[in-house]
Design a protein around this motif. Structure first.
Motif, PDB file in Angstrom:
ATOM      1  N   MET A  26       0.851  -1.209   0.000  1.00  0.00           N
ATOM      2  CA  MET A  26       0.000   0.000   0.000  1.00  0.00           C
ATOM      3  C   MET A  26       0.882   1.253   0.000  1.00  0.00           C
ATOM      4  N   ILE A  27       0.643   2.123  -0.977  1.00  0.00           N
ATOM      5  CA  ILE A  27       1.441   3.354  -1.019  1.00  0.00           C
ATOM      6  C   ILE A  27       0.864   4.402  -0.066  1.00  0.00           C
ATOM      7  N   LEU A  28      -0.463   4.391   0.061  1.00  0.00           N
ATOM      8  CA  LEU A  28      -1.049   5.310   1.043  1.00  0.00           C
ATOM      9  C   LEU A  28      -2.336   4.741   1.631  1.00  0.00           C
ATOM     10  N   GLU A  29      -2.592   5.106   2.865  1.00  0.00           N
ATOM     11  CA  GLU A  29      -3.802   4.635   3.536  1.00  0.00           C
ATOM     12  C   GLU A  29      -4.324   5.708   4.494  1.00  0.00           C
ATOM     13  N   LEU A  30      -5.576   6.115   4.251  1.00  0.00           N
ATOM     14  CA  LEU A  30      -6.237   7.058   5.151  1.00  0.00           C
ATOM     15  C   LEU A  30      -7.361   6.326   5.861  1.00  0.00           C
ATOM     16  N   LYS A  31      -7.426   6.507   7.172  1.00  0.00           N
ATOM     17  CA  LYS A  31      -8.475   5.847   7.946  1.00  0.00           C
ATOM     18  C   LYS A  31      -9.163   6.852   8.852  1.00  0.00           C
ATOM     19  N   GLY A  32     -10.483   6.938   8.713  1.00  0.00           N
ATOM     20  CA  GLY A  32     -11.264   7.793   9.608  1.00  0.00           C
ATOM     21  C   GLY A  32     -10.800   9.233   9.622  1.00  0.00           C
ATOM     22  N   ILE A  33     -10.534   9.763   8.425  1.00  0.00           N
ATOM     23  CA  ILE A  33     -10.003  11.134   8.342  1.00  0.00           C
ATOM     24  C   ILE A  33     -11.129  12.174   8.446  1.00  0.00           C
ATOM     25  N   TYR A  34     -10.964  13.080   9.371  1.00  0.00           N
ATOM     26  CA  TYR A  34     -11.832  14.258   9.493  1.00  0.00           C
ATOM     27  C   TYR A  34     -10.973  15.496   9.328  1.00  0.00           C
ATOM     28  N   LYS A  35     -11.523  16.503   8.640  1.00  0.00           N
ATOM     29  CA  LYS A  35     -10.851  17.801   8.614  1.00  0.00           C
ATOM     30  C   LYS A  35     -11.883  18.884   8.878  1.00  0.00           C
ATOM     31  N   ASN A  36     -11.634  19.677   9.894  1.00  0.00           N
ATOM     32  CA  ASN A  36     -12.494  20.831  10.183  1.00  0.00           C
ATOM     33  C   ASN A  36     -11.699  22.095   9.950  1.00  0.00           C
ATOM     34  N   TYR A  37     -12.342  23.100   9.414  1.00  0.00           N
ATOM     35  CA  TYR A  37     -11.722  24.420   9.344  1.00  0.00           C
ATOM     36  C   TYR A  37     -12.357  25.303  10.402  1.00  0.00           C
ATOM     37  N   GLN A  38     -11.528  26.109  11.012  1.00  0.00           N
ATOM     38  CA  GLN A  38     -12.010  27.020  12.030  1.00  0.00           C
ATOM     39  C   GLN A  38     -12.488  28.304  11.359  1.00  0.00           C
ATOM     40  N   GLN A  39     -13.747  28.639  11.524  1.00  0.00           N
ATOM     41  CA  GLN A  39     -14.293  29.887  10.983  1.00  0.00           C
ATOM     42  C   GLN A  39     -14.755  30.717  12.168  1.00  0.00           C
ATOM     43  N   GLY A  40     -13.900  31.641  12.605  1.00  0.00           N
ATOM     44  CA  GLY A  40     -14.215  32.365  13.834  1.00  0.00           C
ATOM     45  C   GLY A  40     -14.333  31.366  14.971  1.00  0.00           C
ATOM     46  N   LYS A  41     -15.499  31.341  15.608  1.00  0.00           N
ATOM     47  CA  LYS A  41     -15.683  30.405  16.728  1.00  0.00           C
ATOM     48  C   LYS A  41     -16.235  29.063  16.262  1.00  0.00           C
ATOM     49  N   MET A  42     -16.648  29.023  14.990  1.00  0.00           N
ATOM     50  CA  MET A  42     -17.247  27.796  14.484  1.00  0.00           C
ATOM     51  C   MET A  42     -16.199  26.861  13.896  1.00  0.00           C
ATOM     52  N   SER A  43     -16.385  25.564  14.137  1.00  0.00           N
ATOM     53  CA  SER A  43     -15.546  24.567  13.512  1.00  0.00           C
ATOM     54  C   SER A  43     -16.370  23.917  12.395  1.00  0.00           C
ATOM     55  N   VAL A  44     -15.948  24.156  11.151  1.00  0.00           N
ATOM     56  CA  VAL A  44     -16.734  23.680  10.008  1.00  0.00           C
ATOM     57  C   VAL A  44     -16.154  22.364   9.490  1.00  0.00           C
ATOM     58  N   PRO A  45     -16.951  21.281   9.534  1.00  0.00           N
ATOM     59  CA  PRO A  45     -16.430  20.000   9.044  1.00  0.00           C
ATOM     60  C   PRO A  45     -16.374  19.976   7.520  1.00  0.00           C
ATOM     61  N   VAL A  46     -15.228  19.611   6.963  1.00  0.00           N
ATOM     62  CA  VAL A  46     -15.079  19.555   5.497  1.00  0.00           C
ATOM     63  C   VAL A  46     -14.844  18.123   5.013  1.00  0.00           C
ATOM     64  N   LEU A  47     -14.039  17.355   5.720  1.00  0.00           N
ATOM     65  CA  LEU A  47     -13.906  15.925   5.409  1.00  0.00           C
ATOM     66  C   LEU A  47     -14.506  15.138   6.567  1.00  0.00           C
ATOM     67  N   LYS A  48     -15.316  14.129   6.198  1.00  0.00           N
ATOM     68  CA  LYS A  48     -16.045  13.384   7.230  1.00  0.00           C
ATOM     69  C   LYS A  48     -15.787  11.886   7.080  1.00  0.00           C
ATOM     70  N   ASP A  49     -15.002  11.362   7.970  1.00  0.00           N
ATOM     71  CA  ASP A  49     -14.733   9.925   8.018  1.00  0.00           C
ATOM     72  C   ASP A  49     -14.294   9.369   6.656  1.00  0.00           C
ATOM     73  N   VAL A  50     -13.257   9.966   6.098  1.00  0.00           N
ATOM     74  CA  VAL A  50     -12.745   9.507   4.796  1.00  0.00           C
ATOM     75  C   VAL A  50     -11.819   8.311   5.003  1.00  0.00           C
ATOM     76  N   ASN A  51     -12.159   7.228   4.297  1.00  0.00           N
ATOM     77  CA  ASN A  51     -11.323   6.029   4.287  1.00  0.00           C
ATOM     78  C   ASN A  51     -10.912   5.771   2.846  1.00  0.00           C
ATOM     79  N   PHE A  52      -9.615   5.694   2.607  1.00  0.00           N
ATOM     80  CA  PHE A  52      -9.157   5.590   1.222  1.00  0.00           C
ATOM     81  C   PHE A  52      -7.744   5.033   1.207  1.00  0.00           C
TER      82      PHE A  52
END
Ligand SMILES: Nc1ncnc2c1ncn2[C@@H]1O[C@H](COP(=O)(O)OP(=O)(O)O)[C@@H](O)[C@H]1O
Ligand SMILES: [Mg+2]
Length: 225
Positions: A1-27
């Motif tokens: 396997m050259i790459l493996e992502l498991k349960g990836i989440y990415k949130n961006y901080q917008q002021g006080k809000m945390s905005v989810p952009v990636l949700k449980d990415v498995n690849f």
């Protein structure tokens, strides 16, 4: 396997809000694969590419590249990985405007501290590989869009990366130049380069052997050819 992502989440901080952009990415990808990630604008493609390209870290989840756990990497480790294992191709080429095609292609070899003579030889070979042997001394603004993208591809492969990452590589090109770029990716993949291409365009995605779709930050395997 050259790459493996498991349960990836990415949130961006917008002021006080945390905005989810990636949700449980498995690849994951095997070495030698040619995969497209396809999704509409705003679905999280570039965010995902930035994580896979070691330009950014996920908020949560695990990611390994060529056997290395990325989440424990320092900034320095990340930049070494980018330099030695990944070739990047962007929609807007990202060439240095005042440097010749040859100098642009030599750039990653400068960072890798390759000696001048070898640098030149390898950059020339990479430019030959993309069909631009007769354009080595041209500046970017003396080249067509398709030629600029091929210079960028030569730069991406000059370090023999394990993974070629392309974000909307045909997005700024006419259809003929886009087709040439797709032919080039195909032949590089035939030679063993692992290719991950990101696009919103189904016709472009269809050039890959496996297509994965992303929508609202969620990834789905689509088809296996
Ligand atoms: N640095 C950032 N800060 C806040 N929000 C961001 C940032 N980068 C991207 N986003 C948001 O994340 C979502 C996905 O963006 P992106 O990954 O660029 O999508 P795509 O490449 O598929 O068009 C968008 O809603 C975008 O506004
Ligand atoms: Mg994008």
């Amino acid at each position: 396997m050259i790459l493996e992502l498991k349960g990836i989440y990415k949130n961006y901080q917008q002021g006080k809000m945390s905005v989810p952009v990636l949700k449980d990415v498995n690849f994951s990808m095997e070495e030698g694969e040619y995969v497209a990630i396809m999704g509409p604008s705003g679905s999280g493609k570039t965010t995902l590419m930035n994580i896979i390209g070691c330009l950014d870290k996920p908020t949560e989840g695990s990611f390994s590249l060529d056997g290395q756990d990325i989440l424990t990497c320092s900034e320095n480790d990340m930049s070494d990985l980018r330099l030695n294992k990944i070739g990047f191709v962007f929609q807007s080429f990202h060439l240095l405007p005042r440097q010749s095609a040859l100098a642009n292609v030599e750039l990653p070899l400068n960072y890798a501290k390759v000696a001048k003579k070898e640098r030149r030889e390898r950059a020339l070979k990479a430019l030959e590989r993309v069909g631009l042997a007769d354009r080595v001394d041209f500046l970017p603004n003396q080249l067509s869009g398709g030629q600029m993208q091929r210079v960028a591809i030569a730069r991406a492969i000059v370090n023999n990366p394990k993974l070629l990452l392309a974000d909307e590589p045909t997005g700024a090109l006419d259809s003929k130049s886009g087709a040439q770029v797709m032919e080039l990716f195909q032949s590089l993949n035939d030679e063993g380069v692992t290719v991950l291409m990101i696009t919103h365009d189904a016709d472009i995605a269809a050039h890959a052997k496996r297509v994965v779709t992303i929508r609202d930050g969620e990834l789905k395997e689509k088809e296996v050819k």
